[in-house]
Design an enzyme around this catalytic site. Sequence first.
Site, PDB file in Angstrom:
ATOM      1  N   VAL A  13       4.144  -0.388   6.432  1.00 44.82           N
ATOM      2  CA  VAL A  13       5.048  -1.738   6.192  1.00 44.82           C
ATOM      3  C   VAL A  13       4.320  -2.759   6.817  1.00 44.82           C
ATOM      4  CG1 VAL A  13       7.184  -2.662   6.916  1.00 44.82           C
ATOM      5  CG2 VAL A  13       6.983   0.035   6.783  1.00 44.82           C
TER       6      VAL A  13
ATOM      7  N   GLY B 277      -5.283  -8.195  -6.634  1.00 49.36           N
ATOM      8  CA  GLY B 277      -4.936  -7.029  -6.250  1.00 49.36           C
ATOM      9  C   GLY B 277      -4.028  -6.932  -5.109  1.00 49.36           C
TER      10      GLY B 277
ATOM     11  N   GLU C  71       0.887  -3.076  -6.779  1.00 49.55           N
ATOM     12  CA  GLU C  71       0.366  -1.752  -7.322  1.00 49.55           C
ATOM     13  C   GLU C  71      -0.320  -1.794  -8.660  1.00 49.55           C
ATOM     14  OE1 GLU C  71       0.331   0.752  -5.210  1.00 49.55           O
ATOM     15  OE2 GLU C  71       1.664  -0.230  -3.503  1.00 49.55           O
TER      16      GLU C  71
ATOM     17  N   LYS D  48       9.648   0.948   2.314  1.00 45.82           N
ATOM     18  CA  LYS D  48       9.399   0.251   3.709  1.00 45.82           C
ATOM     19  C   LYS D  48      10.646   0.205   4.679  1.00 45.82           C
ATOM     20  CE  LYS D  48       5.262  -2.200   1.652  1.00 45.82           C
ATOM     21  NZ  LYS D  48       4.866  -3.681   1.319  1.00 45.82           N
TER      22      LYS D  48
END
Length: 800
Positions: free
Chosen positions: A589, A645, A648, A663
């Site tokens: 997280v 980037g 995902e 999270k």
Amino acid sequence: MKVLKFGGKSLASGQAFDNVINIIKTKVNEGPIVIVVSAIGDTTDTLENILDLAKTKQDYTTAFETFKNRAYHNEADINTELEVLSKLYEGVSLIEDYGVKIKDQVLAQGELISSKILAAQLNAKGLKATPVDSRQFFITDANFGSAQAIEEVSKQKTQAYFAALDKETIAVVTGFIGSTDKGETTTLGRNGSNYSAALLANFIEADELQNYTHVDGIYTANPDWVKNAQKIEELHFDEANELANFGASILHAKTILPLVENNIPLRILNTLNPENKGTLISNKPTDKGIKSLSVQSNVALVQFEGRGLLGIVGVDARVFTALANEGISVGVISQGSSERGLGFIVEEKDADKAAEALNREFSNDFYTRDVNSISIIRDLAVISIIGQNLSTFDKPYAALVKNKIVPILFNNTVTGKNVSLVVRKEEAKKALNVVHGQIFGIAKKINIAVFGNGLVGGTLIDQILQSAQSIEDKKNIALSIFAIGNSKKVLLNDGGINCNWREEIKDQSVAYNIQEVIDYANANHLENLIAIDNTASGEFIKNYIPLVENGFDLISSNKIANTISYSFYNELRQTLKANHKEYLYETNVGAGLPLIDTIKLLHLSGENITKIKGVFSGSLSYIFNNYSIQEKPFSEVLKEAITKGFTEPDPREDLSGNDVGRKLLILARELDLQNEFEEISIQNLIPTDLQAVDTPTFLNSLEKLNPYFDKIKQGLAPDTVLRYVGELSGDLQKDKGVLETKLIEVPTSSALGQLKGSDSIFEIYTESYGDNPIIIQGAGAGASVTARGVFGDILRLADK
């Protein structure tokens, strides 16, 4: 006068002989010398093996002919010795047996041959030398196999012999052997040649005994086992004697004692590196503290249990008298108090004999059931720490336990300055490295297995390799990546993977399962193990518990293990606790932000956390921070996030809200809430018709998202922006909280509204702080940030 002693390894090849002769040439120019030699190379073992062949009526003659024809045997007249061996072997073959007296005669020939060959080679090089048979002046008792010199008689004979010897002639004296007053050949037991050299140095009052071996001196541990072992420059006689008593292979207690009498220094030197000053042992005081670690292998534990003998006087005397009558030496001893339990270490070869002796001594006590059992545990090793104060042994002991090594026996001397641990033989090398690193403050080696070598994993590997030397210099921690794996293959290197790992993974990686990685670590005695999960795999988390059970600490950027069923979550933590291992996942997280640690500390301190709210996803933060204020289609902003980037590999993991939900659940469980993932209210931002298609199809259909998000954007009130938030609320003192993720509009002027780039923000509301939350804000996405967060977890673990 100096006495130079050369061991068998120093004479083991033609080149070795040349080195020895060059050393002798140098020493002759410095003053008078006497040489003491062991048998050449493996001669002693070979002669004993041939003896056993003869005893069992096997073909001993072929092996004996091979021995006789060794090349260096042609360099001296050794026919007498070979004839003695031939007759002895023939006799043993005829009667199919031999005793220690015959064995001593056989083994003695090795030293006699060695003395003659070296003397012949010295003469051939222009140095006047003569072989000397120490049986002429070393008079011993009749304890064949481990004889003791009768010192006064031996001293008189030695001094008389050397007084008559030509002063220009170098005496090449046999080590290891002596004779009784009846002229019977004896051997002086383990390290007998060193004992011979020490006796000779004492009797002729030498200035120094120089013992030439195959190492540069005495080390803090066996350098073959501990790569960063350090040479000890100087030792006091007392310290050397302690090392000898605790099994240092290069020393023996009998070697030290004769030198102390006349205060003769002993220097341990290397035949192959004669310029090195070696280790000097003398009566000069040295700094106090831990000197060295030694290992005795091939020992066994004999356990004696006699509950019915509790409180009866004389039991211990019976035990040790029975062992003494069999000539069995006892090492580490442990005795129970609540019941008559006694455990002690003997050489493994003596274990059965020890058990038989005790069974005979206590046969009546077995009958009356006062003795319960006599058992043997084999394949053990003793690690002794010379100079260790028990009051400071807590860290080394804790490090052993962390590495899944629990000593079977623990013992410290009466002075409290030496500690011995009995461990299983297969654990000895790893245990030695763990303790050595803790005690001597030499760089602690951390062996890392990285699973997942994509964007985050690859970045992490590069960060570790680039920073390893700096970390070793500053923090005394040596980071070594021994494994890099993906879902199918792994690259293994126990010495550490280097910067060419990308090329090596293509050429040298092999198919694997997790047990093979565990077995590799065990086979190579790797200590301080960390497994890092940089995958996004639900399958890989099945490996967590086996890894923990086999000595690995865990670090993960993969959120799945913390967000699947609460039963697995709980089982993993129970396994960690039972195995004294750590599991760090700060990047789960907030990427590299110190969020989880902060929440843990607040919770453990008793602070009542009432609500947690914020932008949990750096990916969605970047997307909506830009989409809210730019006149670009949603698909273009999403493509930018993918390219950078921030998302995902399949951005639906972010857009579905599942990532934020995970999270949120991770934080809930840090507060001991038992929520399941299915209980989270999650707003999915992906249109229904794109939720089930494969990833390539979705990535080619991003324009289909534009109408949905354009409509949301057009409905925004003035001076507001979109944010995808997660919120944990409810009564957080109960078993479960309320977890919700959703896309909302917030004022541009608010803390949430002022986010930039891919920053995440977390508001932690507590009872003490009331309406003023603790705010943690910073970069929440990106391979570099996440990898750096994982790197931080590595260093936290390494410090522990």
